[in-house]
Every structure is written in C-alpha cells, then in structure tokens.
Motif scaffolding. Structure first.
Motif, PDB file in Angstrom:
ATOM      1  N   ASN A 156      -6.265  14.803   0.364  1.00  0.00           N
ATOM      2  CA  ASN A 156      -7.099  14.366   1.476  1.00  0.00           C
ATOM      3  C   ASN A 156      -6.674  15.181   2.694  1.00  0.00           C
ATOM      4  O   ASN A 156      -5.481  15.204   2.993  1.00  0.00           O
ATOM      5  N   VAL A 215      -2.542   8.853  -4.477  1.00  0.00           N
ATOM      6  CA  VAL A 215      -3.461   7.702  -4.397  1.00  0.00           C
ATOM      7  C   VAL A 215      -4.858   8.014  -4.948  1.00  0.00           C
ATOM      8  O   VAL A 215      -5.599   7.103  -5.296  1.00  0.00           O
ATOM      9  N   TYR A 216      -5.212   9.310  -5.047  1.00  0.00           N
ATOM     10  CA  TYR A 216      -6.519   9.680  -5.632  1.00  0.00           C
ATOM     11  C   TYR A 216      -6.366  10.142  -7.083  1.00  0.00           C
ATOM     12  O   TYR A 216      -7.175  10.925  -7.586  1.00  0.00           O
ATOM     13  N   SER A 245      -1.260   3.871  -5.327  1.00  0.00           N
ATOM     14  CA  SER A 245      -1.713   2.517  -4.985  1.00  0.00           C
ATOM     15  C   SER A 245      -3.034   2.252  -5.703  1.00  0.00           C
ATOM     16  O   SER A 245      -3.631   3.163  -6.278  1.00  0.00           O
ATOM     17  N   ILE A 255       5.086   5.363   1.955  1.00  0.00           N
ATOM     18  CA  ILE A 255       5.350   6.594   2.723  1.00  0.00           C
ATOM     19  C   ILE A 255       6.348   6.288   3.842  1.00  0.00           C
ATOM     20  O   ILE A 255       7.359   6.991   4.003  1.00  0.00           O
ATOM     21  N   ASP A 285       2.190  12.028  -3.138  1.00  0.00           N
ATOM     22  CA  ASP A 285       1.193  11.013  -2.790  1.00  0.00           C
ATOM     23  C   ASP A 285       0.016  11.211  -3.735  1.00  0.00           C
ATOM     24  O   ASP A 285      -0.718  12.192  -3.641  1.00  0.00           O
ATOM     25  N   ASN A 299       0.539  16.083  -1.670  1.00  0.00           N
ATOM     26  CA  ASN A 299      -0.570  15.142  -1.866  1.00  0.00           C
ATOM     27  C   ASN A 299      -1.630  15.835  -2.728  1.00  0.00           C
ATOM     28  O   ASN A 299      -2.297  16.757  -2.285  1.00  0.00           O
ATOM     29  N   LYS A 324      -7.817   2.871  -3.827  1.00  0.00           N
ATOM     30  CA  LYS A 324      -8.948   3.764  -4.101  1.00  0.00           C
ATOM     31  C   LYS A 324      -9.502   3.505  -5.499  1.00  0.00           C
ATOM     32  O   LYS A 324     -10.708   3.444  -5.694  1.00  0.00           O
ATOM     33  N   TYR A 363      -2.261  14.024   5.509  1.00  0.00           N
ATOM     34  CA  TYR A 363      -2.605  12.627   5.779  1.00  0.00           C
ATOM     35  C   TYR A 363      -1.810  12.184   7.004  1.00  0.00           C
ATOM     36  O   TYR A 363      -0.615  12.481   7.118  1.00  0.00           O
ATOM     37  N   GLY A 377       0.832  -1.209   0.000  1.00  0.00           N
ATOM     38  CA  GLY A 377       0.000   0.000   0.000  1.00  0.00           C
ATOM     39  C   GLY A 377       0.863   1.254   0.000  1.00  0.00           C
ATOM     40  O   GLY A 377       2.074   1.207   0.276  1.00  0.00           O
ATOM     41  N   ALA A 378       0.206   2.374  -0.311  1.00  0.00           N
ATOM     42  CA  ALA A 378       0.923   3.647  -0.242  1.00  0.00           C
ATOM     43  C   ALA A 378       1.437   3.897   1.170  1.00  0.00           C
ATOM     44  O   ALA A 378       2.465   4.546   1.358  1.00  0.00           O
ATOM     45  N   THR A 379       0.736   3.354   2.141  1.00  0.00           N
ATOM     46  CA  THR A 379       1.149   3.537   3.540  1.00  0.00           C
ATOM     47  C   THR A 379       2.578   3.049   3.753  1.00  0.00           C
ATOM     48  O   THR A 379       3.386   3.722   4.404  1.00  0.00           O
ATOM     49  N   LYS A 404      -4.067  -3.704  -0.435  1.00  0.00           N
ATOM     50  CA  LYS A 404      -2.811  -3.017  -0.115  1.00  0.00           C
ATOM     51  C   LYS A 404      -1.706  -3.190  -1.159  1.00  0.00           C
ATOM     52  O   LYS A 404      -0.592  -3.616  -0.860  1.00  0.00           O
ATOM     53  N   TYR A 434       2.044  10.861   7.486  1.00  0.00           N
ATOM     54  CA  TYR A 434       3.267  11.629   7.176  1.00  0.00           C
ATOM     55  C   TYR A 434       4.005  12.013   8.460  1.00  0.00           C
ATOM     56  O   TYR A 434       5.208  11.812   8.590  1.00  0.00           O
TER      57      TYR A 434
HETATM   58  C1  LIG Z   1      -3.646  10.694   1.094  1.00  0.00           C
HETATM   59  C2  LIG Z   1      -3.518   9.228   1.352  1.00  0.00           C
HETATM   60  N1  LIG Z   1      -2.319   8.637   1.215  1.00  0.00           N
HETATM   61  C3  LIG Z   1      -2.153   7.332   1.437  1.00  0.00           C
HETATM   62  C4  LIG Z   1      -3.206   6.524   1.825  1.00  0.00           C
HETATM   63  C5  LIG Z   1      -2.969   5.071   2.090  1.00  0.00           C
HETATM   64  O1  LIG Z   1      -3.104   4.325   0.940  1.00  0.00           O
HETATM   65  P1  LIG Z   1      -3.001   2.729   0.954  1.00  0.00           P
HETATM   66  O2  LIG Z   1      -4.335   2.205   1.351  1.00  0.00           O
HETATM   67  O3  LIG Z   1      -2.610   2.364  -0.424  1.00  0.00           O
HETATM   68  O4  LIG Z   1      -1.966   2.353   1.961  1.00  0.00           O
HETATM   69  C6  LIG Z   1      -4.475   7.092   1.975  1.00  0.00           C
HETATM   70  C7  LIG Z   1      -5.612   6.269   2.435  1.00  0.00           C
HETATM   71  O5  LIG Z   1      -6.622   6.746   2.879  1.00  0.00           O
HETATM   72  C8  LIG Z   1      -4.637   8.478   1.739  1.00  0.00           C
HETATM   73  O6  LIG Z   1      -5.825   9.080   1.884  1.00  0.00           O
END
Ligand SMILES: Cc1ncc(COP(=O)(O)O)c(C=O)c1O
Length: 400
Positions: A175, A205-206, A233, A105, A203, A171, A236, A126, A100-102, A244, A129
């Motif tokens: 978000n 992801v959207y 990722s 990061i 970032d 980002n 979404k 987010y 996942g992007a998590t 993930k 970070y």
């Molecule tokens: C801005 C942002 N970055 C990263 C993530 C995490 O993404 P992932 O589910 O791919 O780990 C989210 C998830 O809500 C997000 O809103």
C-alpha cells in the motif's frame, strides 16, 4: 502528516498531527463526494463471521481475553500460516494477537527500538511506520520505490543499511502502489537481512489480495523465518476492518519482547471478535478464492473507468488500491489536485506524496481505492467522466 505545530504534542510527534485520510474524508463529506480515498470496504464481511461474533457475545465471551490471544485464535493463526505458506509457528510461544496490525506495528517499534537505532523501509510507506519509529526515538532510512514499476535500486537498499540498522520493514502486497515484491526482489531483501543480521518486519495485511499467483512471505525464504516478525490482520481479508484483530508471528525471543510491550499498550483486544475470527480463518478455500476473484473484478472495473477518463492506471498486482499518473492531465501537484477533486469533481482520492519523504518522487501520483460496491465505483467513474475535463481549469485554480 501535516506541518502545523500542535501545542501540547510531544516533539517526537510534531508533524504527525492529522493524517491525509482524515483530511480527504472530511473534504469528501463537506462536498458530498464519492469517497474513493478511504481504504476500507463499504460493505460487510461474511454472515457466518458476524453470527460467530454474536454467538460469542451471547455465549458470555465478554471479559478480557488472555493478553496474547484466546487459544482458539492463536491456533487458527498457526494453522493459517501452515496451510497457506508451510510456515510452522508454535501458537503459544510464537504468536501474539493484538489490536489490529496497527498495534503490532507500534508494539514492534516500541519493543525493539532504542533511541538512535535505525530502521530501513521503502517509500511510499504506510503512514504508521514513520510515526511509530519516531515514537521509539529511532531514525528511518528510506529507500524509494520508483513509479511506474515501483522498483528499487538494490544498491540504494544496501547503502541505506549502517551498523545502527536494527530493523528492515517490508510491506508486500504494498500500500499504496499495489506492488507485489517479486521473488528476485525478496531474495535481495533476504540476502541483505542475513548479511547484516537485521530483523525483518513484514506487513502482510493484504496477503489474500494477490491477483496473479500467491503471496510469498519473506519469512518463507531460507534463513528468514528466524529473523522475521510477520505482521498481519483479518481486517482486509474478512472485510471487518473495525474489529481490529491483528497478530505477530515471530520466534519466541522476539515474541517475548513484543508481549512485554503489548501488555501495557492494549493488553488484549475484543474477546468475541477473537472467537469469530478463529472460525473465519479456518474457512474453506472457496472463500479465499472467491474473495480475490471479486476483488480482481473490482480492480478491473475501476482501472477501466479511470483509463476511460484519461487517468491511466498503474494496474496493481495486489491490494485494493490503484495509482494513476496525473501528469497527462497537466497536473504536477497531487496534493492540490486531491484538495480540489471533492468540490470540483465530486470524488475524493489520496495524494501519494503523503506517503513519501522525498515528495518529488510521489507528487505525480494519486491513489484510488476499489474496496467499494460496484454502484459506488460506477458513481465515482461517472462523476470523473462528467466533471473532470469540464472543470480542469477550476482544478488548476484550486492549486493556489
Ligand atoms: C499496509 C497496511 N498496514 C497496516 C494496516 C492496518 O491494519 P489494521 O486495520 O489491521 O490495523 C493497513 C490498513 O490500511 C495497511 O494498509
């Protein structure tokens, strides 16, 4: 972020104990509230993607994957970046699949930051970070995006950069605001990165949730590809957030550093899901067009509903979140309001101040998620209509 001190937890992570999402979801469950707080869909993604994962499991793709991603997925990500943004990446040397992007990061912060380094980022941010910058022992320098437009002051951004700044995090789509950074804003960010020799961490992801026009990656601006780590990722875009699958696209020297960290954090992620996402990313334009069209309709449905109960929406240009200003209802404390909403109105939302260091800049805002079925959005709006004004006095009482 919570202020309670947790025993055993390292000093670096004190204050990051419980996320606001966990707190609000627990409240929603306790009171049987419609949860418009949590930022993940309450529906599944496409059937063909599910079937691809099942086929991969049944076809024996069940052992550890290659640490930087199965070749098919790295290639699919490279083709995706070329197809949508005309950005060319070598799938073997410049793309790393992570959890996942998590994880991207976290691995980026841990791989690139030394103690004392500084990271420039925008608030609201987010939540991961700040926590991962803290884990790396680095220091955040925060620039505020101010509602209602979530604009930033270029001079404030320039002033946040010091000789110790190593990374700048961007980002977009953003978000929780739903802001999409304009070409002029991207240009300001790019010029500062180049002038101060910063590494940009984006970032995205959207990326497929931009309602007018197309997403523009910072890496696509002149002089930026070579200094940018692109993070995204499939969670979404394909509505399988639990799978993930995330990635970093970055020039080889950055990629080597990220992989050195990633191999000791998760090593790899779920093999069958990687096969499924390789197919998903390559799907035709009709999927991507339909995806954003459906979300535009959900956005309008929730925004209209919020407006109809006196919660004027700051209509988002991207993501699946919308913020509302709570001051017209007589509130100035988002946290108190969101703690009272599940019990007194039967709806849960997220207080924006959780995403700010400068709490005053966000405490008049509440975030609502529209990654929900029409029935759930309608149920949430109906509860707001039935209960919000009726229980204003109780909600004000929930403050204390
Ligand atoms: C801005 C942002 N970055 C990263 C993530 C995490 O993404 P992932 O589910 O791919 O780990 C989210 C998830 O809500 C997000 O809103």
């Amino acid at each position: 972020m919570s202020s309670a001190r947790l025993p055993h937890l390292t000093a670096k992570l004190q204050g990051f104990g419980t996320t606001i999402f966990a707190e609000m979801t627990a409240l929603a469950q306790r009171h049987g509230a419609v949860n418009l707080g949590q930022g993940f869909p309450d529906f599944d993604g496409p059937e063909f993607v599910k079937r691809a994962a099942i086929a991969a499991i049944e076809g024996g793709k069940n052992q550890y994957a290659r640490s930087h991603g199965i070749p098919e997925l790295n290639l699919a990500i490279a083709e995706h970046q070329k197809r949508f943004y005309d950005l060319a990446y070598d799938p073997e040397a410049e793309i790393t699949v992570m959890h996942g992007a998590t994880e991207v990061i976290a691995s980026t912060m841990l791989a690139l930051l030394d103690v004392g380094d500084e990271v420039v980022l925008f608030e609201p941010f987010y939540d991961s970070y700040l926590a991962t910058i803290a884990l790396a022992g680095a220091t955040p320098k925060v620039v505020t995006l101010r509602a209602p437009g979530f604009d930033f002051d270029p001079a404030a951004l320039a002033a946040a950069i010091t000789p110790r700044t190593k990374l700048l995090v961007l980002n977009s789509p953003h978000n929780p605001s739903g802001k999409v950074f304009s070409p002029a804003e991207l240009e300001v960010v790019a010029q500062l990165c180049i002038a101060h020799d910063l590494i940009a961490v984006t970032d995205e992801v959207y990326e497929h949730l931009v309602f007018d026009g197309r997403h523009v990656p910072l890496a696509s601006l002149p002089g930026m590809r070579e200094r940018t780590i692109v993070i995204s990722s499939t969670g979404k875009t394909f509505s399988f957030t639990g799978w993930k699958i995330g990635w970093a696209c970055a020039p080889a020297p950055f990629t080597r550093a990220l992989r050195a960290c990633h191999q000791f954090v998760t090593f790899c992620n779920g093999t069958p899901f990687q096969y499924a996402m390789a197919q998903a990313l390559a799907t035709g334009d009709e999927f991507y067009d339909g995806f954003v069209r459906e979300y535009r309709a959900r956005r309008d449905r929730l925004c209209d509903g919020l407006a109809s109960v006196g919660l004027e929406p700051l209509v988002p240009a991207g993501t699946y979140f919308v913020c509302t200003d709570i001051r017209p209802l007589g509130f100035d404390d988002d946290m108190a309001l969101c703690r009272g909403l599940p019990e007194h109105v039967g709806v849960a939302a997220i207080p924006n101040s959780a995403f700010y260091l400068d709490k005053a800049a966000g405490r008049h805002l509440v975030r609502w998620a529209f990654c929900k079925t029409d029935a759930v959005l309608d149920a949430g709006i109906a509860r707001l209509r039935d209960n919000l004004r009726k229980n204003l006095a109780r909600l004000h009482g929930a403050r204390t």
